[in-house]
Enzyme design. Structure first.
Site, PDB file in Angstrom:
ATOM      1  N   TYR A   1       0.820  -1.220   0.000  1.00 19.77           N
ATOM      2  CA  TYR A   1       0.000   0.000   0.000  1.00 19.77           C
ATOM      3  C   TYR A   1       0.856   1.273   0.000  1.00 19.77           C
ATOM      4  CZ  TYR A   1      -3.703  -3.227   1.631  1.00 19.77           C
ATOM      5  OH  TYR A   1      -4.571  -4.268   1.778  1.00 19.77           O
TER       6      TYR A   1
ATOM      7  N   HIS B   1       0.858 -11.591   2.346  1.00 19.89           N
ATOM      8  CA  HIS B   1      -0.250 -10.941   1.637  1.00 19.89           C
ATOM      9  C   HIS B   1      -0.995 -11.905   0.691  1.00 19.89           C
ATOM     10  CE1 HIS B   1      -1.539  -6.631   0.507  1.00 19.89           C
ATOM     11  NE2 HIS B   1      -2.527  -7.451   0.238  1.00 19.89           N
TER      12      HIS B   1
HETATM   13  N1  LIG Z   1      -5.231  -8.652   2.227  1.00 21.05           N
HETATM   14  C1  LIG Z   1      -5.788  -8.248   1.093  1.00 21.05           C
HETATM   15  O1  LIG Z   1      -5.562  -8.795   0.016  1.00 21.05           O
HETATM   16  C2  LIG Z   1      -6.731  -7.079   1.141  1.00 21.05           C
HETATM   17  C3  LIG Z   1      -7.473  -6.724  -0.001  1.00 21.05           C
HETATM   18  C4  LIG Z   1      -8.357  -5.657   0.095  1.00 21.05           C
HETATM   19  C5  LIG Z   1      -8.486  -4.969   1.290  1.00 21.05           C
HETATM   20  N2  LIG Z   1      -7.727  -5.307   2.391  1.00 21.05           N
HETATM   21  C6  LIG Z   1      -7.846  -4.599   3.681  1.00 21.05           C
HETATM   22  O2  LIG Z   1      -9.219  -4.513   4.033  1.00 21.05           O
HETATM   23  C7  LIG Z   1      -9.574  -3.140   4.223  1.00 21.05           C
HETATM   24  C8  LIG Z   1     -11.026  -2.913   3.863  1.00 21.05           C
HETATM   25  O3  LIG Z   1     -11.283  -3.324   2.538  1.00 21.05           O
HETATM   26  P1  LIG Z   1     -11.569  -2.305   1.346  1.00 21.05           P
HETATM   27  O4  LIG Z   1     -10.938  -1.013   1.654  1.00 21.05           O
HETATM   28  O5  LIG Z   1     -11.178  -2.965   0.093  1.00 21.05           O
HETATM   29  O6  LIG Z   1     -13.154  -2.195   1.299  1.00 21.05           O
HETATM   30  P2  LIG Z   1     -14.362  -1.849   2.331  1.00 21.05           P
HETATM   31  O7  LIG Z   1     -13.828  -1.443   3.651  1.00 21.05           O
HETATM   32  O8  LIG Z   1     -15.324  -2.958   2.231  1.00 21.05           O
HETATM   33  O9  LIG Z   1     -15.038  -0.618   1.605  1.00 21.05           O
HETATM   34  C9  LIG Z   1     -14.422   0.614   1.463  1.00 21.05           C
HETATM   35  C10 LIG Z   1     -15.284   1.491   0.539  1.00 21.05           C
HETATM   36  O10 LIG Z   1     -16.554   1.720   1.130  1.00 21.05           O
HETATM   37  C11 LIG Z   1     -16.751   3.132   1.333  1.00 21.05           C
HETATM   38  N3  LIG Z   1     -17.351   3.235   2.686  1.00 21.05           N
HETATM   39  C12 LIG Z   1     -16.757   2.937   3.878  1.00 21.05           C
HETATM   40  N4  LIG Z   1     -17.633   3.072   4.891  1.00 21.05           N
HETATM   41  C13 LIG Z   1     -18.811   3.455   4.333  1.00 21.05           C
HETATM   42  C14 LIG Z   1     -20.079   3.755   4.866  1.00 21.05           C
HETATM   43  N5  LIG Z   1     -20.326   3.655   6.176  1.00 21.05           N
HETATM   44  N6  LIG Z   1     -21.059   4.116   4.002  1.00 21.05           N
HETATM   45  C15 LIG Z   1     -20.835   4.210   2.652  1.00 21.05           C
HETATM   46  N7  LIG Z   1     -19.627   3.952   2.087  1.00 21.05           N
HETATM   47  C16 LIG Z   1     -18.618   3.565   2.927  1.00 21.05           C
HETATM   48  C17 LIG Z   1     -15.398   3.772   1.216  1.00 21.05           C
HETATM   49  O11 LIG Z   1     -15.484   5.044   0.610  1.00 21.05           O
HETATM   50  P3  LIG Z   1     -14.821   6.382   1.253  1.00 21.05           P
HETATM   51  O12 LIG Z   1     -13.381   6.073   1.592  1.00 21.05           O
HETATM   52  O13 LIG Z   1     -14.975   7.389   0.149  1.00 21.05           O
HETATM   53  O14 LIG Z   1     -15.661   6.686   2.445  1.00 21.05           O
HETATM   54  C18 LIG Z   1     -14.666   2.811   0.269  1.00 21.05           C
HETATM   55  O15 LIG Z   1     -14.987   3.136  -1.082  1.00 21.05           O
HETATM   56  C19 LIG Z   1      -8.577  -2.416   3.329  1.00 21.05           C
HETATM   57  O16 LIG Z   1      -8.502  -1.032   3.589  1.00 21.05           O
HETATM   58  C20 LIG Z   1      -7.315  -3.168   3.622  1.00 21.05           C
HETATM   59  O17 LIG Z   1      -6.775  -2.780   4.876  1.00 21.05           O
HETATM   60  C21 LIG Z   1      -6.862  -6.355   2.313  1.00 21.05           C
END
Ligand SMILES: NC(=O)c1ccc[n+]([C@@H]2O[C@H](COP(=O)([O-])OP(=O)(O)OC[C@H]3O[C@@H](n4cnc5c(N)ncnc54)[C@H](OP(=O)(O)O)[C@@H]3O)[C@@H](O)[C@H]2O)c1
Length: 266
Positions: free
Chosen positions: A48, A106
């Site tokens: 990241y 990862h």
């Molecule tokens: N290990 C892996 O391969 C892997 C892969 C993907 C993710 N991850 C980890 O998992 C974390 C979470 O996953 P993610 O970031 O992919 O997706 P997520 O948390 O499911 O969704 C994030 C998205 O939802 C929006 N959002 C967040 N809260 C909201 C709410 N209450 N209402 C409406 N929209 C909302 C955010 O927009 P805004 O920011 O504009 O609010 C963003 O576009 C990542 O940040 C990372 O740390 C790990």
């Protein structure tokens, strides 16, 4: 905050803040906002490129290091015993800390057994409090867990109401490995935030669909790390500990499971 106990006895917050897709420039102030909103578990990754921002925000918070639970991930290009060691040292430096609470592989790519050997060494030396993997599907997870000395404490995989990972959870339970959900809000895919089941249950508690979805995962013992750059959403996403879903509501949300990815690149 509620905690889960990992298979080595350490306590991990069940809800944290994920920083995927937050630019290096934005990450410090976003994590600072998240800390103000009450988050103590922060999930970053070498890939990241924002471990520096996370480290600066944690250091600058004025709170003691042990108030936090920092997770990072070894990226694929750092796979293998020697490279992994160099990369862990680099993560420690960027995070401005002498230990990482949880380090994950990862993805199961390259010499990940060599990576894990390095992680076991750092774990025994006290530089890692817990170790585990990410994106390990049931077959590969089981084979891996049989091969390694220290059973993975966590497997972080795509998990949300549309992919509840029942098969994987069954396999992981044999090793005491906890499920950590990435994309617990599915990044809003499949009309997540207006889903009728989630929204109608939410109305009963004056909660949003996002809060109901996070609560559902937490009540299943799953660690969640929703990401947002917006302060009001940080507060919304952490405000899920003052209501409890009934068995009937849990069953209605269980029925949303499609048992397949919404992220077709994995
Ligand atoms: N290990 C892996 O391969 C892997 C892969 C993907 C993710 N991850 C980890 O998992 C974390 C979470 O996953 P993610 O970031 O992919 O997706 P997520 O948390 O499911 O969704 C994030 C998205 O939802 C929006 N959002 C967040 N809260 C909201 C709410 N209450 N209402 C409406 N929209 C909302 C955010 O927009 P805004 O920011 O504009 O609010 C963003 O576009 C990542 O940040 C990372 O740390 C790990």
């Amino acid at each position: 905050m509620e905690f889960v106990k990992l298979n080595n006895g350490i306590a991990m917050p069940i809800l944290g803040y994920g920083v995927f897709q937050i630019t290096p420039g934005e990450s410090e102030h976003c994590v600072r906002d998240a800390i103000t909103a009450g988050y103590r578990l922060i999930d970053t990754a070498q890939a990241y490129r924002n471990e520096g921002g996370v480290g600066a925000a944690v250091k600058g918070s004025g709170l003691p290091r042990d108030a936090f639970f920092i997770t990072t991930n070894v990226w694929n290009s750092n796979a293998g015993y020697e490279r992994a060691k160099v990369s862990i040292d680099e993560s420690l430096r960027k995070l401005q800390t002498c230990y990482i609470d949880l380090l994950l592989i990862h993805q199961p790519v390259g010499d990940y057994l060599g990576t894990y050997q390095a992680m076991e060494e750092y774990y025994r030396a006290g530089k890692l409090r817990a170790i585990g993997v990410s994106n390990f599907k049931p077959g590969i997870f089981c084979k891996f867990a049989e091969q390694v000395d220290i059973k993975p404490m966590v497997n972080q995989v795509e998990t949300h109401v549309f992919w509840q990972q029942r098969e994987l959870r069954g396999v992981m339970a044999q090793y005491g490995t906890k499920l950590m959900a990435w994309a617990p809000l599915a990044e809003g895919r499949n009309y997540y935030f207006t889903n009728r089941t989630l929204a109608s249950i939410g109305k009963r508690y004056e909660k949003t669909a996002a809060q109901v979805a996070l609560r559902f995962l937490i009540q299943n013992g799953i660690i969640v790390i929703p990401k947002t750059v917006r302060r009001e959403r940080m507060e919304e996403n952490i405000n899920v500990f003052d209501f409890h879903l009934t068995d009937e509501e849990m069953q209605a949300i269980s029925a949303l499971d499609r048992n397949e990815t919404l992220f077709y690149w994995i």
